[in-house]
Design an enzyme around this catalytic site. Structure first.
Site, PDB file in Angstrom:
ATOM      1  CB  THR A  41      40.800  12.343 -42.972  1.00 61.20           C
ATOM      2  OG1 THR A  41      41.912  12.524 -43.845  1.00 61.20           O
ATOM      3  CG2 THR A  41      39.560  12.973 -43.606  1.00 61.20           C
ATOM      4  N   GLY A  42      39.099  13.779 -40.556  1.00 59.02           N
ATOM      5  CA  GLY A  42      37.964  13.684 -39.626  1.00 59.02           C
ATOM      6  C   GLY A  42      38.056  14.820 -38.612  1.00 59.02           C
ATOM      7  CB  THR A  44      39.715  13.208 -33.748  1.00 58.44           C
ATOM      8  OG1 THR A  44      38.420  12.678 -33.508  1.00 58.44           O
ATOM      9  CG2 THR A  44      40.531  13.153 -32.482  1.00 58.44           C
ATOM     10  CG  ASP A 101      34.959   5.647 -37.787  1.00 51.43           C
ATOM     11  OD1 ASP A 101      34.697   6.805 -37.439  1.00 51.43           O
ATOM     12  OD2 ASP A 101      35.375   5.356 -38.916  1.00 51.43           O
ATOM     13  NE  ARG A 113      32.248   9.361 -39.466  1.00 55.24           N
ATOM     14  CZ  ARG A 113      32.479  10.014 -38.346  1.00 55.24           C
ATOM     15  NH1 ARG A 113      31.997   9.579 -37.219  1.00 55.24           N
ATOM     16  NH2 ARG A 113      33.202  11.123 -38.343  1.00 55.24           N
ATOM     17  N   GLY A 114      34.766   8.688 -43.311  1.00 55.35           N
ATOM     18  CA  GLY A 114      34.660   9.715 -44.359  1.00 55.35           C
ATOM     19  C   GLY A 114      35.043   9.207 -45.741  1.00 55.35           C
ATOM     20  CD  GLU A 120      41.501   7.930 -42.996  1.00 57.44           C
ATOM     21  OE1 GLU A 120      40.963   8.993 -42.685  1.00 57.44           O
ATOM     22  OE2 GLU A 120      40.938   6.839 -42.858  1.00 57.44           O
TER      23      GLU A 120
HETATM   24  C1  5RP Z   1      37.950   9.503 -41.620  1.00 55.69           C
HETATM   25  C2  5RP Z   1      38.395   8.710 -40.433  1.00 55.69           C
HETATM   26  C3  5RP Z   1      38.214   9.342 -39.104  1.00 55.69           C
HETATM   27  O1  5RP Z   1      39.434   9.390 -38.477  1.00 55.69           O
HETATM   28  C4  5RP Z   1      37.238   8.558 -38.286  1.00 55.69           C
HETATM   29  O2  5RP Z   1      36.081   8.393 -39.049  1.00 55.69           O
HETATM   30  C5  5RP Z   1      36.937   9.309 -36.986  1.00 55.69           C
HETATM   31  O3  5RP Z   1      36.375  10.529 -37.310  1.00 55.69           O
HETATM   32  P1  5RP Z   1      36.071  11.661 -36.255  1.00 55.69           P
HETATM   33  O4  5RP Z   1      37.360  12.062 -35.650  1.00 55.69           O
HETATM   34  O5  5RP Z   1      35.450  12.737 -37.107  1.00 55.69           O
HETATM   35  O6  5RP Z   1      35.120  11.096 -35.249  1.00 55.69           O
HETATM   36  O7  5RP Z   1      38.870   7.611 -40.520  1.00 55.69           O
HETATM   37  O8  5RP Z   1      38.160   8.810 -42.820  1.00 55.69           O
END
Ligand code: 5RP
Length: 246
Positions: A41-42, A44, A101, A113-114, A120
């Site tokens: 998720t996120g 990337t 993160d 972060r989300g 996860e």
């Molecule tokens: C979401 C996550 C994301 O993988 C992590 O926050 C990185 O996010 P991004 O790829 O948007 O920078 O753990 O729950």
């Protein structure tokens, strides 16, 4: 007109999103037909899912089964026609690809972060792990001032938050309920829980000790530290890609 070589001037601009995409595409090279795949998720991870959808459409990948780590990823993967399942039906996951993160030199991570940390962690602890992200390398987890997310059940969350704060009193911990919108309504996770963000003024030191202490508090469901879980981290930077293996 003479035949010649046409040079186009389109300098590649290294935005953070471009770097995430470069790392994501590199990670997808590890995906093979027939794999059960943890889908992160996120931003990337979204590039990863997009690329897998594209390769399936082109027939370059076949028989992939995706295990999404959030409702958002579930919907996105479904919209791309990626066949999906869950851990009940597919308890063995061949590979999981996700963002992070923060990544320390020992490949310990903070993620989520989300707010999708629980799913996860469930998906990514069931498999050979493989985490992809751009330049989020740190010497010390928590050093960039990110909050330590803790998913807690809604029942008496203030009591749980206070117990968490007291655990890290010496590190100057402040515990805040995660909210969203102007009305500051509590953020509710995909699993119907709340998130308490812990902010520290000083280092919390021993990560494993902190992890165990957090998990022992009644009412805590999970936290965002992913210790000893990542086997490979791909970092995309302006100077190129680095693959770090455990
Ligand atoms: C979401 C996550 C994301 O993988 C992590 O926050 C990185 O996010 P991004 O790829 O948007 O920078 O753990 O729950």
């Amino acid at each position: 007109m003479e035949a010649g070589i046409l040079l186009t001037s389109s300098p590649f601009i290294f935005t953070q999103d471009n770097l995430k995409k470069i790392a994501a595409y590199k990670a997808v090279q590890y995906v093979e037909s027939g794999m059960v795949l943890g889908l992160g998720t996120g931003f990337t991870a979204k590039h990863v899912v997009d690329r897998i959808g594209e390769l399936l459409r082109q027939g370059k990948l076949k028989d992939i089964i995706g295990i999404p780590t959030s409702k958002k990823t579930h919907e996105h993967a479904l919209s791309l026609g990626i066949p999906l399942s869950d851990l009940n039906s597919h308890p063995v996951v061949d590979l999981a690809i996700d963002g992070a993160d923060e990544v320390n030199p020992f490949l310990n991570l903070v993620r989520g972060r989300g707010g999708c940390l629980l799913r996860e962690k469930m998906v990514e602890s069931a498999c050979k792990k493989f985490i992809v992200d751009e330049s989020k390398l740190v010497n010390c987890i928590g050093g960039s001032g990110l909050a330590m997310l803790v998913e807690v059940i809604q029942f008496c969350w203030k009591f749980t938050a206070e117990r968490l704060r007291r655990l890290f009193e010496e590190a100057g911990c402040v515990a805040k309920l995660r909210t969203f919108g102007e009305k500051e309504e509590p953020f509710v996770t995909d699993n119907g829980n709340f998130i308490v963000d812990l902010y520290f003024k000083r280092s919390i030191g021993d990560l494993k000790g902190a992890s165990n202490a957090i998990l022992q508090v009644a009412g805590v469901v999970e936290h965002r530290m992913f210790l000893d879980m990542a086997t490979t981290v791909i970092v995309a930077g302006e100077l190129g890609l680095t693959v770090k293996n455990k």
